[in-house]
Write an enzyme that holds these catalytic residues in place. Structure first.
Site: not given
Ligand code: 0RQ
Length: 510
Positions: A273-275, A277, A298, A388, A392
């Protein structure tokens, strides 16, 4: 700028952002390029917000994911957005959504293109439509390849192909700050809707199946706008001890899987994922012994460049390049090297369930909270306020070969436990989650019943401060329900959340 417009017959469409923005009518639906803050149109959207300051009106905004300040801040500030989908990360936009100023729909990112083509969405008149009124797309170049006019996209593909193919009119912003060396990274392939769909021919993360440009019917192009503003991407939090522990926990878990033959030595294609973590998780892999990895994800963030530099990666497939500001400089300085290892695809393909299932991704996403039975809330703070969006995460968690969820065991200085008796909102169900990882440890819940899962999650992932409180709930719920399949005390299931609202902490005062 002009040299980036190869089909010279299009030069009469060149105009400034103000002229392009003036073409947009109240109530129009805009399909905008951009996915996480990169690859979004900047000048036209800024000029649209300026116009709305003089004459207030609203439009609907469809995007790939989160976009930049011209859209997610400026248009929000002038109350210019009626409907927004499918993902966002901007504090101003979040506030407007949670104040009821904007209707927001949160979708699995791979589903957006199909649902647009099917006509799921309605315009301001309540009519079902099969595309936006305007596609507004940031381009690196406009080309004529094999007799076809095409937009060479910049740092995000997202939903741009479907916006262009299904949109009525197209505004192209040619961004001269985006290196022309981006040309060649895109792999554009649009799928047909059922019943005309055929298999997507990807069997490895690095397979190329499409074109390097987004085909566009030149009759739909109404404006070509020069832009000289760079992407403004988000900085990442520095890695702390907990982030390092989480990364190490992942690496230990994966090594054990390899040792027992459940994963190959170079693992399966990784999705993250993003961020903060997600960045920490990738950092763990950078410092591991794994080699010849591939990535089918993604968003491509800084950690992916580290994997390339360490020679650990064969290929990275994503839909957007969204490194931190420093990471973007690093990408530009080494673009020849990095671009050979990266493929950017439409989000319908990067996040496609069929492909994720076929190639068997290791899905690694982040939870806001998880419950003792393995459900996950990734989107709603205390069940009511959007953070948010699902992005995905669901595309991969449901379809991956292995579905891991990460989180810090506590948030807000220890006041909030990530593990709760019952999630206050559910994005990923117990059927979609296999492994939970916090800085405390790993809960491998594969093949476990809900009551078995509860013990493993509480003992391995929850913060020690909250373990007694969680175990007490679980044991009393089992007793009250005669050890039913998934025991709960309904009158207490949200006591952690109500305590937080009343006292500022999920920890009950004894
Ligand atoms: O807020 O910094 O103000 O304290 O949430 O938390 O720990 O920094 O983690 O940046 O990785 O984000 C789930 C939001 C995590 C994100 C989420 C507070 C916490 C902090 C951020 P502060 P961290 P991250 C790819 C796949 C869903 C979509 C997804 C996300 C802030 O990963 O949106 O995965 N995921 N998509 O303090 C209240 C809780 C909290 C909490 C954390 N239980 N209650 N606040 N926070 N837990 C993306 C795309 O698809 C594009």
């Amino acid at each position: 700028f002009l040299s980036r417009i190869e089909p010279k017959e299009l030069l009469d469409k060149v105009c400034d952002g103000k002229t392009a923005a003036a073409m947009i009518q109240p109530g129009d639906i805009l399909g905008i390029s951009g996915f996480t803050p990169c690859g979004y149109p900047k000048i036209t959207m800024h000029e649209l917000a300026e116009r709305m300051k003089q004459t207030p009106f609203q439009v609907d905004v469809w995007t790939g994911a989160s976009t930049g300040s011209q859209i997610d801040t400026e248009l929000v500030a002038v109350n210019g957005i009626r409907n927004r989908m499918p993902y966002q990360t901007n504090a101003n936009l979040r506030k407007a959504i949670n104040a009821g100023q904007i209707n927001y729909f949160d979708l699995h990112l791979s589903h957006v293109a199909q649902q647009i083509r099917e006509g799921f969405f309605t315009n301001v008149k309540g009519e079902h439509v099969t595309g936006p009124d305007f596609a507004v797309i940031e381009a690196c170049k406009i080309v004529n390849r094999d007799g076809e006019i095409g937009i060479v996209p910049t740092t995000a593909i997202g939903n741009s192909p479907v916006f262009v193919s299904q949109g009525k009119k197209v505004i192209i912003e040619v961004n001269t700050t985006q290196p022309v060396a981006l040309d060649g990274m895109a792999d554009i392939y649009e799928v047909a809707n059922p019943p005309h769909r055929v298999p997507i021919p990807i069997v490895k993360a690095g397979d190329r199946i499409g074109k390097t440009y987004i085909p566009v019917d030149s009759a739909k192009i109404v404006a070509i706008v020069p832009c000289d503003l760079p992407d403004v991407t988000r900085a990442l939090a520095p890695l702390d001890d907990d982030a390092e522990k989480m990364g190490n926990n992942l690496v230990d878990f994966l090594k054990n899987e390899v040792k027992h033959g459940r994963l190959p030595e170079n693992l399966l294609p990784l999705q993250s994922g993003v961020g903060n973590v997600a960045n920490a998780v990738i950092n763990g892999l950078v410092h591991s012994d794994f080699k010849n990895l591939s990535v089918y994800t993604e968003v491509i963030q800084d950690g992916m460049f580290d994997l390339i530099d360490e020679g650990k990666i064969d290929m990275i497939s994503g839909t957007s390049l969204s490194p931190s500001p420093d990471g973007l400089k690093r990408f530009h300085a080494n673009i020849e090297k990095y671009s050979k290892k990266i493929i950017l695809r439409p989000q319908e393909i990067s996040n496609n369930g069929e492909v994720a299932r076929r190639i068997g991704v290791v899905a690694m996403n982040t939870a806001l909270e998880m419950d003792i039975y393995g459900h996950v809330n990734s989107t709603h703070v205390t069940g009511t306020k959007l953070m948010n969006g699902i992005g995905g995460s669901g595309d991969f968690a449901r379809n991956g070969a292995l579905s891991c969820f990460f989180c810090h065991s506590v948030a807000k200085g220890g006041a909030i436990s990530a593990v709760v008796p019952m999630c206050s909102h559910v994005d990923h169900t117990e059927h979609d989650t296999h492994v939970f990882i916090s800085e405390q440890g790993v809960a491998d819940v594969r093949g476990l019943s809900p009551k078995e899962r509860a013990k493993v999650i509480i003992n391995n992932v929850a913060h020690p401060t909250f373990r007694d409180q969680l175990m007490d709930y679980f044991e009393r719920a089992c007793a009250l329900n005669g050890n039913s399949q998934t025991p709960h005390i309904l009158s207490e299931a949200f006591k952690f959340h109500t305590s937080l609202a009343e006292t500022g902490s999920m920890l009950f005062k004894k």
